[in-house]
Design an enzyme around this catalytic site. Sequence first.
Site, mmCIF file in Angstrom:
data_model
loop_
_atom_site.group_PDB
_atom_site.id
_atom_site.type_symbol
_atom_site.label_atom_id
_atom_site.label_comp_id
_atom_site.label_asym_id
_atom_site.label_seq_id
_atom_site.Cartn_x
_atom_site.Cartn_y
_atom_site.Cartn_z
ATOM 1 N N MET A 1 0.640 -1.147 0.459
ATOM 2 C CA MET A 1 -0.203 0.022 -0.149
ATOM 3 C C MET A 1 1.380 1.442 -0.063
ATOM 4 O O MET A 1 1.552 1.043 0.138
ATOM 5 C CB MET A 1 -0.838 0.103 1.520
ATOM 6 C CG MET A 1 -1.294 1.351 1.834
ATOM 7 S SD MET A 1 -2.641 1.331 0.279
ATOM 8 C CE MET A 1 -3.776 0.004 0.029
ATOM 9 N N CYS A 2 0.489 2.274 -0.158
ATOM 10 C CA CYS A 2 1.118 3.150 -0.406
ATOM 11 C C CYS A 2 0.495 5.165 -0.669
ATOM 12 O O CYS A 2 -0.546 4.318 -1.010
ATOM 13 C CB CYS A 2 2.477 3.315 -2.156
ATOM 14 S SG CYS A 2 3.107 2.252 -2.508
ATOM 15 N N GLY A 3 0.904 5.670 -0.676
ATOM 16 C CA GLY A 3 0.372 6.708 -1.017
ATOM 17 C C GLY A 3 0.835 7.775 -2.488
ATOM 18 O O GLY A 3 1.931 8.018 -2.049
ATOM 19 N N SER A 52 4.486 8.222 -0.391
ATOM 20 C CA SER A 52 5.282 6.617 0.794
ATOM 21 C C SER A 52 4.619 5.541 0.038
ATOM 22 O O SER A 52 3.585 5.287 -0.203
ATOM 23 C CB SER A 52 3.936 7.358 1.325
ATOM 24 O OG SER A 52 2.519 7.576 1.568
ATOM 25 N N ASN A 77 0.484 2.028 -6.577
ATOM 26 C CA ASN A 77 -0.462 1.441 -5.456
ATOM 27 C C ASN A 77 -1.551 0.866 -5.771
ATOM 28 O O ASN A 77 -2.440 0.739 -5.744
ATOM 29 C CB ASN A 77 -0.882 3.099 -4.832
ATOM 30 C CG ASN A 77 -1.939 2.510 -3.508
ATOM 31 O OD1 ASN A 77 -1.663 1.694 -2.817
ATOM 32 N ND2 ASN A 77 -3.140 3.116 -3.150
#
Length: 588
Positions: A1-3, A52, A77
């Site tokens: 998971m990413c931002g 992120s 993501n």
Amino acid sequence: MCGIFCTIYQADSEGSEQWNICKDLIAARGPDYLADKHVSLSCEWQGYFAGSVLWMQGPSIMTQPSLDRNGNLLLWNGDLFSGCLAKDDICDTSTVLDEFQSTTDIIPVLRKIEGPYSLIYYQKSSSILYFGRDIIGRHSLLLKVDNETNSLTLTSVASKIMKGIVEVPAIGIFAMNLNSSRINLACYPWREPDLRFTDVIEALETNLNVDINIRETILDTHSSLANLHLHPDPKDVEYLENISCTNDFNKTLQYLLENREVSERVKRLTELLHQSVKVRVKKKPNYCKDCIKVVLDGGSVTCSHSKIGILFSGGLDSAILTAIVDKHIPEDESIDLINVAFEKSVSNQNVSHASGEKESVTQKYDVPDRKTGRQTYNELLRISPNRKWNFVQCDITQAELQSYRASRVCDLLHPLCTILDESLGCAMWFASRAKGLLYPIDETYESPCRILLLGIGADELFGGYMRHRTILRHKGWDALVQELSIELARISERNLGRDDRVVSDHGKQSRLPYLDENLVRYVQHLKPWERCYPTEKMPTGLGDKLLLRLLACSIGFQNTANFPKRAFQFGSRIANSKENANDISNRL
């Protein structure tokens, strides 16, 4: 998971303003790494890209934004859980970037990607920026177009002070041609455009004040509405209609499982759900959120803590997931069952002795989901007695709810703002925080899991809402199958983007086994009466989600298999039933 985040702006403008607003929210989604990059995209345009990372794949963390040797840039993501691109021990970001780099036409690559994702991809050779969400829309992506400053912003999550931002609809992949000096958009639809697609595009054009050109369709798929089942032949439902009336729902389910065709459907669904759950609990670094910090700092550790949590109301959907997860995690590893309840007023609390005070607290949080959660927890102890199940009771006071709703959750929900979004979003945020007391020992506990499994999608696939019974009674099977298809198509705008933003705020990743592509395809090809049978013959707690109830019965659940559907906001007692769910909330 990413931002993921990007702003495209004119060369003489300032591009970091929006990033400063979103930075903290983006960073919370990916606590393991944060970086940004300025890129000169053309003589007209500059790009500010940031990402992120929550390390979930590959032998080591892969940083974002990711650049290849040709100057293409990817913010990814997502997860490749199935399909020809899915690989073990290789980060999906690397796989997707390599695939995009190998061609000038990214559409064939998009056809091969299976799994939940949102992405932003800058293709240098064509000066085109692509962005969008997967066909189901399981991950969040927001879009803001500012025609005054001639800028475009994309972000996983935003603040409520960012006016004019909208959710990117999960109807296709969008593109902006950076050879033009003005903001422009095109859309490559996932499926052949229909009336709903047209409505969504027109609303988006109005909100953004930008014309959107429609390009080639990505997937060669026919709508599930193409072959409507007007009404079953009597022989198709003979086995359902011939059931003798009984209040023993479990006996009825056992009887139905003796039917060969029913048994085969249950078996196939069980196989698909096992496949879906297995990849979602296996594809991860083998560390909890505390131990992974040691590893990222260069240390070595053997982690025996919980790595998987389940949002656990004790209802049918979460119970099935829990029993299946049990089969795919080492037996010596605990699993966290997270149950949230909101404080309710209790009369006659003027008690002074300790036992009375404890009883008062119990009554405050003795909500429906707490009761079913404990019942199903006890069933799990019978079905799988060797597993260490951590039943986490998250008790939320009204003061805490008001505080975090105003300071945090309001931004995560944005741009959604109804009373329903507020109640569900707050319930999901506190549940995914996973901080409470272990039952029955009343020991303080905060789950260290980094993956949270949710039962989202089960009601849309298997006919779990009361309105399905009403539609069938008044309009017939044809109308019901249309309603089920429309609900699945709209689940991205109604639930998925919001829930992704809320859960990820705790540095956790939500994974949705019921919305696996292979499982969805199978269920959508079933006749509607093979999924559910919400007729007078089968009351609530039996006919709704009948196929899932049969599955639950087949794996050993007795009471749980017959629990009626109860909305999360009412089961956790956060919502006021006297309020209109679709009204704008004045508390956000």
